[in-house]
Motif scaffolding. Structure first.
Motif, short mmCIF file in Angstrom:
data_model
loop_
_atom_site.label_atom_id
_atom_site.label_comp_id
_atom_site.label_asym_id
_atom_site.label_seq_id
_atom_site.Cartn_x
_atom_site.Cartn_y
_atom_site.Cartn_z
N VAL A 1 -1.79 2.28 10.02
CA VAL A 1 -2.68 2.08 8.87
C VAL A 1 -3.82 3.09 8.89
O VAL A 1 -4.17 3.69 7.87
CB VAL A 1 -3.22 0.63 8.85
N GLN B 1 0.60 4.02 -2.83
CA GLN B 1 0.36 5.42 -2.49
C GLN B 1 1.45 6.32 -3.07
O GLN B 1 1.17 7.41 -3.57
CB GLN B 1 0.28 5.58 -0.98
N THR C 1 -2.58 6.52 7.90
CA THR C 1 -1.96 6.67 6.59
C THR C 1 -2.86 6.30 5.41
O THR C 1 -2.83 6.98 4.38
CB THR C 1 -0.69 5.80 6.52
N TYR C 2 -3.68 5.26 5.57
CA TYR C 2 -4.38 4.71 4.40
C TYR C 2 -5.90 4.78 4.46
O TYR C 2 -6.54 4.67 3.42
CB TYR C 2 -3.96 3.25 4.19
N MET D 1 0.83 -1.21 0.00
CA MET D 1 0.00 0.00 0.00
C MET D 1 0.87 1.26 0.00
O MET D 1 0.53 2.24 -0.65
CB MET D 1 -0.95 -0.01 1.21
N ALA D 2 1.98 1.19 0.72
CA ALA D 2 2.90 2.34 0.73
C ALA D 2 3.44 2.61 -0.66
O ALA D 2 3.52 3.76 -1.11
CB ALA D 2 4.04 2.10 1.71
N ASN E 1 -5.87 2.54 -2.93
CA ASN E 1 -5.61 1.41 -2.04
C ASN E 1 -6.89 0.80 -1.46
O ASN E 1 -6.81 0.01 -0.52
CB ASN E 1 -4.72 1.86 -0.87
N ASP E 2 -8.03 1.13 -2.03
CA ASP E 2 -9.30 0.66 -1.45
C ASP E 2 -9.34 -0.87 -1.36
O ASP E 2 -9.64 -1.43 -0.30
CB ASP E 2 -10.48 1.16 -2.28
N LEU F 1 -6.64 -2.29 1.03
CA LEU F 1 -6.96 -2.04 2.44
C LEU F 1 -8.01 -3.03 2.93
O LEU F 1 -7.90 -3.56 4.05
CB LEU F 1 -7.47 -0.61 2.61
#
Length: 305
Positions: free
Chosen positions: A104, A74, A107-108, A70-71, A80-81, A84
């Protein structure tokens, strides 16, 4: 190429193998040393975007690797749906309060209906005790602010969903709730062309939160110049513009001030303000062509208030 490799922002760097397959990627500008490090990482399979992408697509990825993936997504301006949701399926509610999941959340998570976010709201005191009240409030404000902005800036603004989120924010009674609501209302009224409502809420916002912010004072004053004709509102904008200049005189707010004076028919004041804006533009290395054109319009005015 942009379509094939899902390029969503520029600059984006794509590292491909001889078959055109994606090995590694990221976006944004880099100084020399980090850029060299980026290229070195692209040569190491364990650090490659493509390696994690393959593991994820095959369902052979560990929870900690999903966070790394995810990082990387991003950093490449990718959503990132889905990732996540896949990560959350590996977690239980008992895990939501741990340090890794706090990261998390910070950040996400951008959806206020996200399972982990709802759990945090329901157990807010526990999160505040562990991670501080201010930090929890910042997360809440960011998530709701993002969701409200998505409603506003959709191809067709979703005002029903916006007002539902707006009510949720108000019901939370955060110290920042009213500021977030008023700022979001300003955006909504601007996008939907409700300029009378915009004029009202922006005046309230400035009085409450932005009286010493030269840039915001200038931006709102410029919106009045572009879209509002009521003399009372324009005189308020002139006052904000003057205050912006008093805080930080520069080409932008000086040009706004000259423009507002022109719109109000105050010829002599507008001439002086436009000339000052042009002088500042020269000092700051800015293009003053728009202000020079404005000055020609001012000189052509009949009124001299």
């Amino acid at each position: 190429m942009a379509k094939r490799y899902e390029v969503r922002c520029y600059p984006t760097y794509l590292f491909l193998n001889g078959n055109g397959e994606l090995v590694h990627r990221t976006s944004s500008a880099y100084p020399v040393s980090p850029f060299v490090e980026l290229g070195e990482n692209a040569l190491v399979p364990e650090r490659q975007f493509g390696t994690l992408q393959t593991k994820y697509s095959k369902g052979q990825i560990a929870p900690s690797e999903i966070i790394r993936y995810m990082a990387m997504r991003q950093a490449s301006c990718l959503p990132n749906d889905e990732e996540l949701e896949a990560y959350l399926k590996t977690q239980t509610e008992a895990d939501f309060l741990n340090r890794e999941n706090w990261f998390v959340l910070q950040t996400y998570v951008v959806n206020p209906h996200n399972e982990m976010f709802r759990y945090m709201l329901q157990n807010r005191s526990s999160f505040e005790k562990r991670y501080t009240t201010d930090s929890v409030q910042l997360v809440i404000e960011r998530v709701y602010g993002t969701a409200m902005a998505q409603c506003i800036y959709a191809k067709e603004p979703d005002t029903a969903a916006y007002h539902k989120l707006r009510k949720e924010v108000r019901d939370l009674s955060l110290p920042s709730s009213e500021r977030l609501i008023m700022g979001s209302d300003m955006s909504l009224y601007s996008v939907t062309g409700q300029w009378d409502a915009y004029a009202k809420v922006s005046a309230e916002y400035i009085n409450a939160y932005a009286d010493s912010d030269w840039a915001l004072l200038n931006n709102i004053a410029w919106s009045f110049y572009e879209h509002i004709d009521d003399p009372v509102h324009l005189d308020k904008a002139i006052g904000w513009s003057k205050k912006s200049i008093a805080i930080n005189p520069n080409y932008y707010n000086s040009d706004t001030y000259a423009s507002l004076l022109y719109k109000r028919g105050k010829k002599s004041e507008a001439v002086a303000a436009a000339k000052q804006a042009i002088i500042l533009a020269e000092k700051e290395g800015m293009d003053s062509t728009p202000t020079k054109e404005l000055l020609r319009k001012i000189h052509a005015m009949k009124s001299n208030k």
